[in-house]
Design a protein around this motif. Structure first.
Motif, PDB file in Angstrom:
ATOM      1  N   ARG A 114       0.835  -1.198   0.000  1.00 37.22           N
ATOM      2  CA  ARG A 114       0.000   0.000   0.000  1.00 37.22           C
ATOM      3  C   ARG A 114       0.868   1.247   0.000  1.00 37.22           C
ATOM      4  N   GLU A 145      -8.942   6.535   2.685  1.00 39.35           N
ATOM      5  CA  GLU A 145      -9.012   5.590   1.572  1.00 39.35           C
ATOM      6  C   GLU A 145     -10.434   5.399   1.066  1.00 39.35           C
ATOM      7  N   ARG A 189       2.098   2.042  -3.424  1.00 37.07           N
ATOM      8  CA  ARG A 189       1.086   2.732  -4.232  1.00 37.07           C
ATOM      9  C   ARG A 189       0.998   4.199  -3.822  1.00 37.07           C
ATOM     10  N   THR A 190       1.124   4.464  -2.501  1.00 30.96           N
ATOM     11  CA  THR A 190       1.114   5.845  -2.023  1.00 30.96           C
ATOM     12  C   THR A 190       2.317   6.602  -2.561  1.00 30.96           C
TER      13      THR A 190
END
Length: 477
Positions: free
Chosen positions: A274, A426, A277-278
């Protein structure tokens, strides 16, 4: 390091102090100490037979601190390597198990820091007086002697009770200036050498230190300022000596079979993915051959997208707790993921309850003796007590910053500000957190109709600032 100083306008008595007083009441914070606790705090301590007052120890703390837990002396060893002598305030020399002072410490657990004063674990007569490692005061301590090789690796560890006397009370800025100017005497100059070696070993073992600028509340001329402050290198070197001692304590307890560790499990599956992706969304270059720990050390917290990513990285550090074990039955998780090694809290007994117990177990382990019964009887309850204390301390910190932010901005509702989006929910991407460029404020942003641009600059409008409710809120302009 550059700092942004922001004045809180208006007399602190209203509404700021009223809001801080209300926060104490809401949290049930004990302001005063019972008479029987104060009486026990005035009793003379149990003094050790070993005299180490010839060691010219010094302390490094913020300039206004008087509750001095640690003092150190650093030297070179004949044949190469270094010797770290680290004295920790011996709170157990003053606190009788099962007494009123002991019970009060278990009730308070951790020192709570408010902008207008702190709520200590122990009465100031003890924590800022007789038990504190103040300069030119002879007092009992738990004295660690840790020998390192030329690369900074631990070769041997010893710990015993001793009488000590600090020679100097230093602060971080003073230490940094002396080391940078080359005027520091060797015991202080070695802080940089040993600290840098330990930082290199931290990288080698995969440990992580997040260089996120801190948001601090400081008092000035009867009012308060909010400051974003990047820690000085000397603070990192000093922290490495504390970490070294905490790791040595954990190793002693694990070998002894009784202990209480500060643990943090590895990040759950998918968490690093994650973050990748950030990083992509924030335009942070993260090559696949570069580890998470390597990437974190390469980031510049003064760049908005890097600062936003560092804020996201803190999510991997959640879930820390205290793990108790006894009679050689070691727990499944013994390491602290950010330290990348077993680690124990033992260096701040004036300000944190658990450290007193860690020291006692380490002293028993070093002497080859069983852990004291009063320690073993209290062990099982410590994780819950410390978790509650940590939760309360975290609430105080967040709420105090919110109150000061609201007091600072209360007359500016409707104004426009330049900000950076540092967090986006999110499941609700129109809601998140922004960091203002000026003043130094983090706050919630709601009310938009499009996805917030994570890591990018955004003009925002202040829609709410109420010190009474400690709420500051923005909307996209």
């Amino acid at each position: 390091m550059p700092r942004r100083h922001v004045r809180v306008t208006g007399a602190p008595e209203a509404p700021l102090r009223a809001a801080l007083g209300a926060l104490r009441t809401e949290l049930g914070v004990p302001v005063s100490f019972p008479a029987e606790v104060l009486a026990e705090a005035g009793r003379p301590p149990r003094l050790p037979s070993y005299d180490a007052t010839d060691i010219p120890l010094f302390t490094i703390d913020p300039p206004t601190s008087d509750d001095l837990d640690q003092a150190m002396h650093l030297s070179r060893r004949e044949g190469g390597g270094y010797r770290v002598r680290y004295a920790i305030a011996d709170v157990a020399a003053f606190v009788a198990p099962g007494g009123a002072l002991d019970a009060e410490a278990h009730r308070r657990v951790m020192t709570l820091y408010f902008p207008d004063g702190k709520i200590p674990v122990h009465p100031p007569r003890l924590s800022e007086g007789s038990a504190s490692l103040l300069p030119d005061q002879t007092c009992p301590a738990v004295l660690w002697t840790i020998d390192l090789d030329a690369d900074g690796r631990t070769q041997s560890t010893g710990v015993r009770r001793a009488l000590v006397r600090s020679r100097a009370k230093l602060d971080y800025a003073h230490v940094q200036r002396q080391i940078d100017a080359g005027t520091a005497e060797e015991p202080l100059a070695l802080l940089k050498d040993i600290g840098a070696l330990r930082e290199g070993l931290e990288i080698e073992r995969g440990g992580i230190s997040l260089n996120v600028p801190e948001q601090e509340i400081v008092e000035k001329d009867g009012t308060y300022e909010l400051v974003h402050r990047a820690p000085l290198p000397a603070e990192g070197w000093n922290a490495q000596v504390s970490l070294l001692t905490g790791m040595a304590a954990a190793d002693l307890m694990l070998a002894h079979g009784d202990g209480v560790l500060r643990t943090l499990p590895a990040a759950p599956d998918g968490a690093v993915g994650r973050l990748r992706r950030t990083a992509l969304a924030l335009h942070v270059d993260w090559p696949h051959h570069v580890s998470y720990a390597q990437l974190v050390r390469s980031l510049d917290p003064h760049r908005p997208n890097h600062a936003a990513f560092l804020q996201e990285c803190t999510t991997l550090l959640r879930g820390a707790g205290y793990t108790v074990f006894r009679d050689g039955a070691l727990p499944e998780v013994t390491a602290h993921a950010a330290v990348a090694a077993p680690y124990a809290h033992c260096t701040a007994p004036l300000r944190r309850l658990v450290d007193r117990y860690s020291s006692e177990i380490c002293l028993a382990a070093a002497a080859g003796e069983p852990s004291p019964e009063w320690v073993l009887e209290a062990l099982d309850a410590l994780p819950k007590e410390m978790a509650e204390g940590s939760r309360r301390a975290g609430t105080v910190e967040r709420e105090c910053v919110d109150i000061v932010e609201a007091a600072l901005l209360k007359d500016r509702v409707g104004d426009l500000f330049e900000a950076c989006v540092v967090d986006v929910q999110e499941h609700e991407p129109t809601v998140g957190t922004v960091q203002l460029e000026s003043p130094a404020v983090f706050a919630r942003i709601v009310g938009g109709t499009t996805r917030l641009p994570l890591g990018e600059r955004l003009r925002v409008r202040l829609t709410q600032a109420d010190p009474g409710t400690a709420k500051v809120q923005f909307a996209p302009a």
